[in-house]
Write an enzyme that holds these catalytic residues in place. Sequence first.
Site, PDB file in Angstrom:
ATOM      1  CG  HIS A   1      -2.216  -0.677   1.057  1.00 16.38           C
ATOM      2  ND1 HIS A   1      -2.310  -2.049   0.983  1.00 16.38           N
ATOM      3  CD2 HIS A   1      -3.490  -0.205   0.945  1.00 16.38           C
ATOM      4  CE1 HIS A   1      -3.580  -2.397   0.838  1.00 16.38           C
ATOM      5  NE2 HIS A   1      -4.321  -1.290   0.804  1.00 16.38           N
TER       6      HIS A   1
ATOM      7  CG  HIS B   1       1.740  -3.047   6.641  1.00 13.70           C
ATOM      8  ND1 HIS B   1       2.582  -4.044   6.194  1.00 13.70           N
ATOM      9  CD2 HIS B   1       0.770  -2.925   5.700  1.00 13.70           C
ATOM     10  CE1 HIS B   1       2.141  -4.496   5.028  1.00 13.70           C
ATOM     11  NE2 HIS B   1       1.039  -3.840   4.716  1.00 13.70           N
TER      12      HIS B   1
END
Length: 322
Positions: free
Chosen positions: A94, A141
């Site tokens: 991302h 994350h």
Amino acid sequence: QGCTQKYIVKNYFYYYLFKFSAALGEEIFYITFLPFTYWNIDHSVSRRMIIVWSIVMYIGQVSKDILKWPRPLSPPVVKLEMRTNAEYGMPSTHAMAATAISFSFFIATMNLYKYPFELGLAAAFVFSTLVCLSRLYTGMHTVLDVIGGALISAVLLVLLYPAWDTIDHLLLTSPFCPLFSIVVPLVLCYNYPKLDYYSPTRGDTTTILGAAAGASVGFWLNNQYAASAYTSRSVQPGFPLITVVSVLARFFVGILVVLLTRWLMKSVVLGVLGYHYKFPIRDLEARRRLEVEVPYKFVTYSSVGFTATVIVPLLHELLGLM
């Protein structure tokens, strides 16, 4: 496992802001913004963005399955997404996609359009930062994953930038472009790193490379048989309302055709593969097999890329939306 963990939203502003920001690094954004750029802004900008995006994302996806760094543990982290939890964490793709798309768009447009340099730089920074922060907020994350993804993407941008014009020229003029654009991504997809369990990274990578392959063939075909791609059709000056209506009309007509193409090709290809390999279309495990997943996703999304760059512009011209 952490995806089933219950949580209470205490700040709806941050919750919806970062859920929306997370979507800016997913298929819903790619399938809308990249074609929108091609239909309404500038062909050369769109080509450069797609080149950078596909290369950056392939490297990011492969890196995940080579490094095999786990995602944050839950608990203590609360994870707000389910699908990507099956993937490894480092680097954050991302963060890589957001950095690549926002800054390649900024770099490609700063010499084509008159706008303050600082404004363009700030917009690219804010866009990528929001997506990066969303990966922390959603618990998908670590800080290191996000920083690593953004830095890798930045390094790749620096390395690719000097070759932009050369790659773009070959993409448009080389007689080998269609063959190269199809064969190389297919080889990369079929030779994707193997894991001990199923992960959606191979399927996502095939989707990205397939879309880029179809778009690349479309770029080449347009340059060979349609108007020269070097004469890009940017947003034309005129009465603002007319311009906005034209832009929106091109976008909605194009997206409708693209989504119909995706649905049709998905149904047809899965039907053919299901008949050949003797499995029902709804069999999820069968669809995850290499011999099914790669051709199904590659053919589907290469058709989407080709439709967006060739069929939709022809339809725009036929409807008088150019």
